[in-house]
Design a protein around this motif. Sequence first.
Motif, PDB file in Angstrom:
ATOM      1  N   GLU A 352     -19.708  -4.539   7.921  1.00 37.41           N
ATOM      2  CA  GLU A 352     -19.643  -3.360   8.785  1.00 37.41           C
ATOM      3  C   GLU A 352     -19.379  -2.087   7.975  1.00 37.41           C
ATOM      4  N   THR A 353     -18.453  -2.180   6.994  1.00 38.54           N
ATOM      5  CA  THR A 353     -18.067  -1.000   6.236  1.00 38.54           C
ATOM      6  C   THR A 353     -18.121  -1.285   4.741  1.00 38.54           C
ATOM      7  N   ALA A 354     -18.108  -0.203   3.956  1.00 37.21           N
ATOM      8  CA  ALA A 354     -18.042  -0.301   2.498  1.00 37.21           C
ATOM      9  C   ALA A 354     -17.269   0.896   1.971  1.00 37.21           C
ATOM     10  N   TRP A 355     -16.736   0.743   0.771  1.00 38.61           N
ATOM     11  CA  TRP A 355     -16.028   1.830   0.103  1.00 38.61           C
ATOM     12  C   TRP A 355     -16.781   2.197  -1.167  1.00 38.61           C
ATOM     13  N   VAL A 356     -16.694   3.474  -1.525  1.00 39.57           N
ATOM     14  CA  VAL A 356     -17.079   3.927  -2.862  1.00 39.57           C
ATOM     15  C   VAL A 356     -15.838   4.581  -3.455  1.00 39.57           C
ATOM     16  N   ILE A 357     -15.430   4.108  -4.632  1.00 39.15           N
ATOM     17  CA  ILE A 357     -14.182   4.540  -5.247  1.00 39.15           C
ATOM     18  C   ILE A 357     -14.471   5.304  -6.535  1.00 39.15           C
ATOM     19  N   GLY A 358     -13.862   6.481  -6.677  1.00 32.68           N
ATOM     20  CA  GLY A 358     -13.885   7.236  -7.918  1.00 32.68           C
ATOM     21  C   GLY A 358     -12.497   7.219  -8.544  1.00 32.68           C
ATOM     22  N   TYR A 359     -12.341   7.898  -9.686  1.00 37.02           N
ATOM     23  CA  TYR A 359     -11.071   7.784 -10.406  1.00 37.02           C
ATOM     24  C   TYR A 359      -9.853   8.231  -9.596  1.00 37.02           C
ATOM     25  N   PRO A 360      -9.828   9.427  -8.988  1.00 37.77           N
ATOM     26  CA  PRO A 360      -8.593   9.828  -8.288  1.00 37.77           C
ATOM     27  C   PRO A 360      -8.190   8.848  -7.188  1.00 37.77           C
ATOM     28  N   LEU A 361      -9.185   8.308  -6.468  1.00 35.36           N
ATOM     29  CA  LEU A 361      -8.877   7.366  -5.400  1.00 35.36           C
ATOM     30  C   LEU A 361      -8.350   6.052  -5.971  1.00 35.36           C
ATOM     31  N   PHE A 362      -8.993   5.545  -7.005  1.00 42.94           N
ATOM     32  CA  PHE A 362      -8.583   4.277  -7.613  1.00 42.94           C
ATOM     33  C   PHE A 362      -7.134   4.363  -8.093  1.00 42.94           C
ATOM     34  N   GLU A 363      -6.818   5.413  -8.813  1.00 40.58           N
ATOM     35  CA  GLU A 363      -5.473   5.564  -9.363  1.00 40.58           C
ATOM     36  C   GLU A 363      -4.438   5.729  -8.261  1.00 40.58           C
ATOM     37  N   ARG A 364      -4.777   6.471  -7.228  1.00 38.43           N
ATOM     38  CA  ARG A 364      -3.807   6.666  -6.135  1.00 38.43           C
ATOM     39  C   ARG A 364      -3.532   5.353  -5.405  1.00 38.43           C
ATOM     40  N   ILE A 365      -4.576   4.559  -5.155  1.00 39.39           N
ATOM     41  CA  ILE A 365      -4.337   3.276  -4.480  1.00 39.39           C
ATOM     42  C   ILE A 365      -3.431   2.404  -5.342  1.00 39.39           C
ATOM     43  N   TYR A 366      -3.678   2.404  -6.658  1.00 38.43           N
ATOM     44  CA  TYR A 366      -2.875   1.559  -7.535  1.00 38.43           C
ATOM     45  C   TYR A 366      -1.406   1.998  -7.518  1.00 38.43           C
ATOM     46  N   TYR A 367      -1.144   3.286  -7.638  1.00 36.03           N
ATOM     47  CA  TYR A 367       0.250   3.740  -7.663  1.00 36.03           C
ATOM     48  C   TYR A 367       0.901   3.672  -6.295  1.00 36.03           C
ATOM     49  N   LEU A 368       0.112   3.716  -5.225  1.00 37.30           N
ATOM     50  CA  LEU A 368       0.668   3.542  -3.882  1.00 37.30           C
ATOM     51  C   LEU A 368       1.110   2.109  -3.656  1.00 37.30           C
ATOM     52  N   LEU A 369       0.231   1.156  -3.977  1.00 43.36           N
ATOM     53  CA  LEU A 369       0.432  -0.238  -3.573  1.00 43.36           C
ATOM     54  C   LEU A 369       1.033  -1.122  -4.655  1.00 43.36           C
ATOM     55  N   VAL A 370       1.020  -0.678  -5.887  1.00 42.20           N
ATOM     56  CA  VAL A 370       1.487  -1.547  -6.980  1.00 42.20           C
ATOM     57  C   VAL A 370       2.639  -0.881  -7.731  1.00 42.20           C
ATOM     58  N   ALA A 371       2.321   0.091  -8.579  1.00 42.95           N
ATOM     59  CA  ALA A 371       3.352   0.661  -9.450  1.00 42.95           C
ATOM     60  C   ALA A 371       4.459   1.352  -8.658  1.00 42.95           C
ATOM     61  N   GLY A 372       4.113   2.023  -7.556  1.00 38.46           N
ATOM     62  CA  GLY A 372       5.104   2.801  -6.824  1.00 38.46           C
ATOM     63  C   GLY A 372       5.697   2.118  -5.624  1.00 38.46           C
ATOM     64  N   TYR A 373       5.231   0.920  -5.296  1.00 34.27           N
ATOM     65  CA  TYR A 373       5.715   0.274  -4.076  1.00 34.27           C
ATOM     66  C   TYR A 373       6.976  -0.530  -4.363  1.00 34.27           C
ATOM     67  N   ASP A 374       7.983  -0.336  -3.522  1.00 34.79           N
ATOM     68  CA  ASP A 374       9.245  -1.060  -3.663  1.00 34.79           C
ATOM     69  C   ASP A 374       9.434  -1.951  -2.431  1.00 34.79           C
ATOM     70  N   PRO A 375       9.302  -3.275  -2.581  1.00 35.67           N
ATOM     71  CA  PRO A 375       9.452  -4.153  -1.414  1.00 35.67           C
ATOM     72  C   PRO A 375      10.854  -4.132  -0.839  1.00 35.67           C
ATOM     73  N   TYR A 376      11.824  -3.604  -1.609  1.00 34.71           N
ATOM     74  CA  TYR A 376      13.192  -3.495  -1.118  1.00 34.71           C
ATOM     75  C   TYR A 376      13.500  -2.093  -0.603  1.00 34.71           C
ATOM     76  N   GLY A 377      12.481  -1.237  -0.550  1.00 35.56           N
ATOM     77  CA  GLY A 377      12.680   0.107  -0.036  1.00 35.56           C
ATOM     78  C   GLY A 377      12.968   0.098   1.457  1.00 35.56           C
ATOM     79  N   ASN A 378      13.477   1.232   1.960  1.00 38.07           N
ATOM     80  CA  ASN A 378      13.816   1.285   3.384  1.00 38.07           C
ATOM     81  C   ASN A 378      12.551   1.339   4.238  1.00 38.07           C
ATOM     82  N   ILE A 379      12.745   1.330   5.544  1.00 38.65           N
ATOM     83  CA  ILE A 379      11.602   1.304   6.460  1.00 38.65           C
ATOM     84  C   ILE A 379      10.761   2.565   6.311  1.00 38.65           C
TER      85      ILE A 379
END
Length: 626
Positions: A352-379
């Motif tokens: 149904e859908t597809a994504w096209v990813i460039g550098y700013p988007l790729f890096e932001r997703i990575y730092y949002l979901l991986v490097a910057g995400y704290d599973p012990y952070g508050n709600i």
Amino acid sequence: MLSGAFDFSLDRAQTCARLGEFDAYERDHPLAGMPYGLPGLAPRELDVVTRWLATGAPFDAAPAPPAHVARQVKDWEQFLNGSSLKEQLMSRYLYEHLFLGHLVFEDDAHHQSFRLVRSTTAPGKPVIPVATRRPYEDPGVARVYYRLEPERETILAKTHMPYRLSAQRMAKYRGWFLDPAYVVQALPSYGDEQASNPFLTFAAIPPESRYRFLLDEAEFFIMNFIKGPVCRGQMALDVIQDRFWVFFMDPKSGSGAADAELAARLASKMRLPASYGSDSPALFAWLEMARQETDFLAAKNALLTQRYGGAQKVDLPLIWDGDGRNPNAALTVFRHFDSASVVKGLVGEPPETAWVIGYPLFERIYYLLVAGYDPYGNIGHQLNSRLYMDFLRMEGESNFLTFLPKATRGPIRDRWYRGASDSVKAYIDGSKNPLDAESGIAFRSNDPQAELYGMLSRRLSPVLEQRFDLATVSDVGLRQPLQTLSRIRGASLAWLPEATVLRVDDPPRPPRYFSLLRNTAHSNVTHLMKEKAELLPAENTLTVVPGFIGAYPNAIYRATPAQLADFARAIQGLASEADYRALASRFAIRRTHPGFWAASDALMQAYAQWSPLEAGLLDYNRLENR
């Protein structure tokens, strides 16, 4: 089926009785033994474990790595711990992107895994890890050293993310990070506001170098989104469609230069939730990020209009073709309700859908979901992260829409976001994100999205991974009923589990294995709490592939080639829980099956043969009890 005394829910209460409490706990919970909700060990096997425990549970120390591996560990630690500011900045960037991975050496037949860690000790001395919640937090010492530490835990499919190290890889790193003529005046801060923003922290490194690093192993980095701690549970996953394809902007094209300009000019507009720390406010932070996203999209579209609003148009060469040899150019992401998977290739029918990813988007997703995400952070932190991902998903979808005729973008967007508000759709193609530049692709059909999928498939055909294609099954008598199974559509699939393994027995041949992945259709994926209201059962589909996709099988089925037609008819006819239980009674290897562990051993051996580098133990905690 097991009784209701067993709780298999993902968020069930977990208990670890103290030693002095254990006898009472055992009396009160006689069914809580391990392996939980699965057949126990045979007496002979239990005796082996019991006698081992009685002798004090002795174990041998992990063997030293072979000489050729130890030599490469030494070479890599020397490379990663150069003294110049340029080398230190490169190593920090590499560490923040590889810290979750299992690093393996290309010429190691045993695939021994290593972790890249920060240590207070230099190479040649025992590793003393620096423990922080996030990889970019202040290590508390004047100089950290990047060390390779052997992975001592059992390799599990749900967290196993292999990344190859080799002399060729090191040469690439030199070419991307050390050879370009740029100067590092000072090392960046570890403070949250700067360290959480890679566009500020690594501004000195050319954006094309950073992007090529990510592209080179794009599947690995998207796998970090999926196998890292962020991607757990229904609410975390209800931000993506059940199956979609991913393409990438070509760094050689004009879009690569545009992305570099965006990254440099708008670094401060790409603030991420982690910049507010682990105890962040919810509504205020999200509103501020929404304003910044609007500003970012406005600047991005002004730049795109400037570049592609005249004679030069958005065209197929803007899509990365893997440089003719890299299969990471096209990926498929599957959601399995409360987990997900990513594989190379364009798997299944056009989605149904597809994504096209460039550098700013790729890096932001990575730092949002991986490097910057704290599973012990508050709600607030977790909520902001989930809501911000809506922006990034829509940006990837919007990038795809720019390749379609301008007149068709609105209707296609509306189909993707049926029932969503106009304020949401404005971020994809509307007042918040007006896609003014016309596509330069010559379309000839009245279904440009399907036509674009075909063009992209042909463009990327030299590098497309094919092992998940049913066409690779050479046995026609097996391939045809599996293809019939893959064509099942509609509400009957709602009774089928999300991710299952099908074992096909055809003696004297060894069993062959296939993955059945239910693609649950949604009107949109924009609401945190309303997923049931967004379901479209009539549009459900089924993807059937050779081999293994998914780390948490919900069911294991077994059939012979002669039974596959009946198996498909039974799935097509599902209309109730009773129908499904009848199917499971005939074809499933349930939790209670006396041959469960023998079947599991055969499955795991086949998985290891199918994918020696990627395979790990599967997690049976989400096996159904139906």
